[in-house]
Each structure stands twice: as C-alpha cells, then as structure tokens.
Motif scaffolding. Structure first.
Motif, PDB file in Angstrom:
ATOM      1  N   SER A 172       0.830  -1.194   0.000  1.00 51.75           N
ATOM      2  CA  SER A 172       0.000   0.000   0.000  1.00 51.75           C
ATOM      3  C   SER A 172       0.875   1.258   0.000  1.00 51.75           C
ATOM      4  N   GLN A 173       0.269   2.345  -0.435  1.00 50.91           N
ATOM      5  CA  GLN A 173       1.021   3.577  -0.541  1.00 50.91           C
ATOM      6  C   GLN A 173       1.054   4.320   0.797  1.00 50.91           C
ATOM      7  N   THR A 174       2.181   4.923   1.078  1.00 50.84           N
ATOM      8  CA  THR A 174       2.299   5.749   2.281  1.00 50.84           C
ATOM      9  C   THR A 174       3.022   7.039   1.917  1.00 50.84           C
ATOM     10  N   ILE A 175       2.734   8.060   2.666  1.00 48.94           N
ATOM     11  CA  ILE A 175       3.372   9.355   2.458  1.00 48.94           C
ATOM     12  C   ILE A 175       3.974   9.822   3.764  1.00 48.94           C
ATOM     13  N   HIS A 176       5.208  10.267   3.694  1.00 47.31           N
ATOM     14  CA  HIS A 176       5.927  10.707   4.885  1.00 47.31           C
ATOM     15  C   HIS A 176       6.303  12.168   4.716  1.00 47.31           C
ATOM     16  N   GLN A 177       6.083  12.918   5.758  1.00 45.23           N
ATOM     17  CA  GLN A 177       6.357  14.347   5.713  1.00 45.23           C
ATOM     18  C   GLN A 177       7.063  14.716   7.012  1.00 45.23           C
ATOM     19  N   TRP A 178       8.134  15.469   6.897  1.00 46.55           N
ATOM     20  CA  TRP A 178       8.840  15.882   8.115  1.00 46.55           C
ATOM     21  C   TRP A 178       9.538  17.217   7.909  1.00 46.55           C
ATOM     22  N   PRO A 179       9.794  17.951   9.021  1.00 47.93           N
ATOM     23  CA  PRO A 179       9.440  17.578  10.392  1.00 47.93           C
ATOM     24  C   PRO A 179       7.972  17.841  10.691  1.00 47.93           C
ATOM     25  N   ALA A 180       7.502  17.400  11.817  1.00 49.64           N
ATOM     26  CA  ALA A 180       6.107  17.620  12.202  1.00 49.64           C
ATOM     27  C   ALA A 180       5.890  19.058  12.661  1.00 49.64           C
ATOM     28  N   THR A 181       6.850  19.601  13.347  1.00 50.41           N
ATOM     29  CA  THR A 181       6.790  20.999  13.772  1.00 50.41           C
ATOM     30  C   THR A 181       8.150  21.636  13.552  1.00 50.41           C
ATOM     31  N   LEU A 182       8.115  22.928  13.315  1.00 47.02           N
ATOM     32  CA  LEU A 182       9.356  23.651  13.036  1.00 47.02           C
ATOM     33  C   LEU A 182       9.179  25.101  13.455  1.00 47.02           C
ATOM     34  N   VAL A 183      10.143  25.604  14.193  1.00 47.09           N
ATOM     35  CA  VAL A 183      10.152  27.013  14.588  1.00 47.09           C
ATOM     36  C   VAL A 183      11.398  27.643  13.991  1.00 47.09           C
ATOM     37  N   GLN A 184      11.199  28.671  13.196  1.00 49.67           N
ATOM     38  CA  GLN A 184      12.322  29.293  12.484  1.00 49.67           C
ATOM     39  C   GLN A 184      12.283  30.805  12.660  1.00 49.67           C
ATOM     40  N   PRO A 185      13.430  31.452  12.705  1.00 50.29           N
ATOM     41  CA  PRO A 185      13.438  32.921  12.757  1.00 50.29           C
ATOM     42  C   PRO A 185      13.202  33.515  11.380  1.00 50.29           C
ATOM     43  N   VAL A 239       6.980   9.649  -0.880  1.00 49.05           N
ATOM     44  CA  VAL A 239       5.876   8.713  -1.070  1.00 49.05           C
ATOM     45  C   VAL A 239       6.464   7.337  -1.326  1.00 49.05           C
ATOM     46  N   GLU A 240       5.845   6.335  -0.748  1.00 54.76           N
ATOM     47  CA  GLU A 240       6.276   4.956  -0.968  1.00 54.76           C
ATOM     48  C   GLU A 240       5.121   4.134  -1.508  1.00 54.76           C
ATOM     49  N   GLY A 241       5.461   3.116  -2.290  1.00 47.42           N
ATOM     50  CA  GLY A 241       4.451   2.177  -2.755  1.00 47.42           C
ATOM     51  C   GLY A 241       3.782   2.531  -4.060  1.00 47.42           C
ATOM     52  N   THR A 242       4.294   3.526  -4.760  1.00 48.72           N
ATOM     53  CA  THR A 242       3.731   3.893  -6.058  1.00 48.72           C
ATOM     54  C   THR A 242       4.818   4.551  -6.898  1.00 48.72           C
ATOM     55  N   SER A 243       4.596   4.580  -8.196  1.00 47.80           N
ATOM     56  CA  SER A 243       5.564   5.214  -9.099  1.00 47.80           C
ATOM     57  C   SER A 243       4.924   6.373  -9.835  1.00 47.80           C
ATOM     58  N   ASN A 244       5.744   7.396 -10.095  1.00 50.04           N
ATOM     59  CA  ASN A 244       5.316   8.577 -10.852  1.00 50.04           C
ATOM     60  C   ASN A 244       4.010   9.175 -10.341  1.00 50.04           C
ATOM     61  N   PRO A 245       3.935   9.404  -9.047  1.00 50.19           N
ATOM     62  CA  PRO A 245       2.709  10.029  -8.541  1.00 50.19           C
ATOM     63  C   PRO A 245       2.697  11.516  -8.861  1.00 50.19           C
ATOM     64  N   ASN A 246       1.517  12.113  -8.856  1.00 50.20           N
ATOM     65  CA  ASN A 246       1.424  13.567  -8.807  1.00 50.20           C
ATOM     66  C   ASN A 246       1.675  13.970  -7.355  1.00 50.20           C
ATOM     67  N   LEU A 247       2.412  15.039  -7.157  1.00 49.40           N
ATOM     68  CA  LEU A 247       2.740  15.485  -5.808  1.00 49.40           C
ATOM     69  C   LEU A 247       2.322  16.941  -5.618  1.00 49.40           C
ATOM     70  N   TYR A 248       1.939  17.282  -4.407  1.00 50.99           N
ATOM     71  CA  TYR A 248       1.364  18.598  -4.139  1.00 50.99           C
ATOM     72  C   TYR A 248       1.887  19.152  -2.815  1.00 50.99           C
ATOM     73  N   TRP A 249       2.028  20.469  -2.761  1.00 55.31           N
ATOM     74  CA  TRP A 249       2.250  21.179  -1.495  1.00 55.31           C
ATOM     75  C   TRP A 249       1.098  22.156  -1.291  1.00 55.31           C
ATOM     76  N   TYR A 250       0.488  22.082  -0.094  1.00 59.18           N
ATOM     77  CA  TYR A 250      -0.575  22.992   0.296  1.00 59.18           C
ATOM     78  C   TYR A 250      -0.150  23.743   1.554  1.00 59.18           C
ATOM     79  N   ARG A 251      -0.751  24.931   1.727  1.00 60.20           N
ATOM     80  CA  ARG A 251      -0.609  25.645   2.999  1.00 60.20           C
ATOM     81  C   ARG A 251      -2.015  25.887   3.554  1.00 60.20           C
ATOM     82  N   GLN A 252      -2.117  25.718   4.870  1.00 63.54           N
ATOM     83  CA  GLN A 252      -3.379  25.934   5.554  1.00 63.54           C
ATOM     84  C   GLN A 252      -3.141  26.981   6.624  1.00 63.54           C
TER      85      GLN A 252
END
Lengths: 114, 112
Positions: free
Chosen positions: B1-14, B25-38
C-alpha cells in the motif's frame, strides 16, 4: 475561477444523530469532481467521499453520503449515526477534470457530543 | 500500500532563515505530488504541484519554491522566511489528475 463555499463555520450534533454539512460551489465547467475531506485534531487530512459530476447517483460510503445537486451546484454531506470520532473539521473540495488544482472551502468544524 | 511521509512535524524558524520541508511517497511510481498551505482556521491553498521529476507548477507567487529531485520526493524550500509564511503545510499525492489526493501528516511552521 472556481470557488467553494461552506456556509456553516461550526456545527454540533448529538451522538447517534444525523447531521448535514452544506457546500456550494461556483463553476462554468460541466465535468468535475467533488470531495469531502475530514481533518481531526491530529490534523491529518482524510478523504471521506468523492463524487464525479457526470454521475447522477449520489456517492455513499458507509455512514457518509452526499446530496449532489448539479443544477444548484450544491454538494452536502450527510453523516448518519454520528460517532464521537467524527469530531473534526470537514472540508468540501472541487477539482476540474484533467486538472491538479483542488479548491477547498473554508471548512466546517463539527463537534459530536456524547 | 502507498504511504506518504512528511517531516518535520513541527518547526520554529526565525524570520530570514532558510526552509526545507521534505515529503516522500512509498508504494507507487510517478505520482502527482502537491504542497498545500493551511492558514489558521482556513481551508487549504495549493502552492505547487508536480506531475514528474523536475516538473513543478506554481499556483501562487511567493518566496517559496519546490523541487522534485526524485520520482517520489518533493521538497518545499525558501531562502528567506517571512512572518507570513507561518502556517500548516501539507504534502499530498495522487495517482494522476482527477484522482483523490492523499495527504501527509503536515508540518506546523512557526516564524518568530
């Protein structure tokens, strides 16, 4: 441009009851996709249900179902037999066919009360 | 199955510091990839998407950039962070256009 409107910032429901979350959208497209995503306090976005605009039959997924009214550009989510674990932010989203730009509504915060 | 890993979980920067958020992403090839901001209390805004290695499309002008050095790796970067860059950043993947997008756990970025 496509816009997605969720007019209910917050809603609450008693456990085991049914609740309906509203979503309307604006588009000139004929073929598109609609989604409901759930974001619990853990912040992970989880796909709840998906509807293709060319399908007249409303999508269902266990306790979740939609009321898709294409002419009215309305896509509401009904949650039956609400459970405490359904407490989350719910986002309605729209995506044109053959497109990668998914547009999200501002979200509805649903609280299921025991 | 496919899994997606994102890190770090939290980040504080000046303010003014660089940024690098990674998503794989693991478990798939040539996926579409996206970055969102909330932003706090708001829906998601698509920042970048990629349909293949080295192919990046930007949806909004900003001081952020994205790169896809490998098929299943998507990186969000900035040379100099602004206060307005604070938010919750989500990476997502899909098999192709028109398919549902599946999200990572997100990174909460706070700029001081």
């Amino acid at each position: 441009a496509q816009t997605v409107t969720q007019s209910q910032p917050e809603m609450s429901v008693q456990e085991a009851e049914t609740v309906t979350l509203s979503c309307t959208y604006d588009t000139s497209e004929n073929n598109y996709y609609l989604f409901w995503y759930k974001q619990p306090p853990s912040r992970q976005m989880i796909l709840v249900i998906r509807q293709e605009a060319y399908k007249q039959q409303n999508a269902t997924e266990n306790r979740f179902s939609v009321n898709f009214q294409k002419a009215a550009k309305s896509f509401s989510l009904k949650i039956s037999d609400s459970q405490l674990g359904d407490t989350a932010m719910y986002f309605c989203a729209f995506m044109k066919q053959y497109n990668n730009d998914m547009r999200f509504g501002a979200g509805t915060r649903l609280t299921v009360k025991p | 199955s496919q899994t997606i890993h994102q890190w770090p979980a939290t980040l504080v920067q000046p303010v003014g510091s660089p940024l690098s958020l990674e998503c794989t992403v693991e478990g798939t090839s040539n996926p579409n990839l996206y970055w969102y901001r909330q932003a706090a209390g708001r829906g998601l805004q698509l920042l970048f998407y990629s349909v293949g290695i080295g192919q990046i499309s930007s949806e909004v002008p900003q001081n952020l950039s994205a790169s896809r050095p490998q098929d299943r790796q998507f990186i969000l970067s900035s040379k100099k962070l602004l206060l307005s860059d604070s938010g919750f950043y989500l990476c997502a993947w899909s098999l192709e256009s028109n398919q549902p997008q599946h999200f990572g756990d997100g990174t909460r970025l706070s700029i001081l």
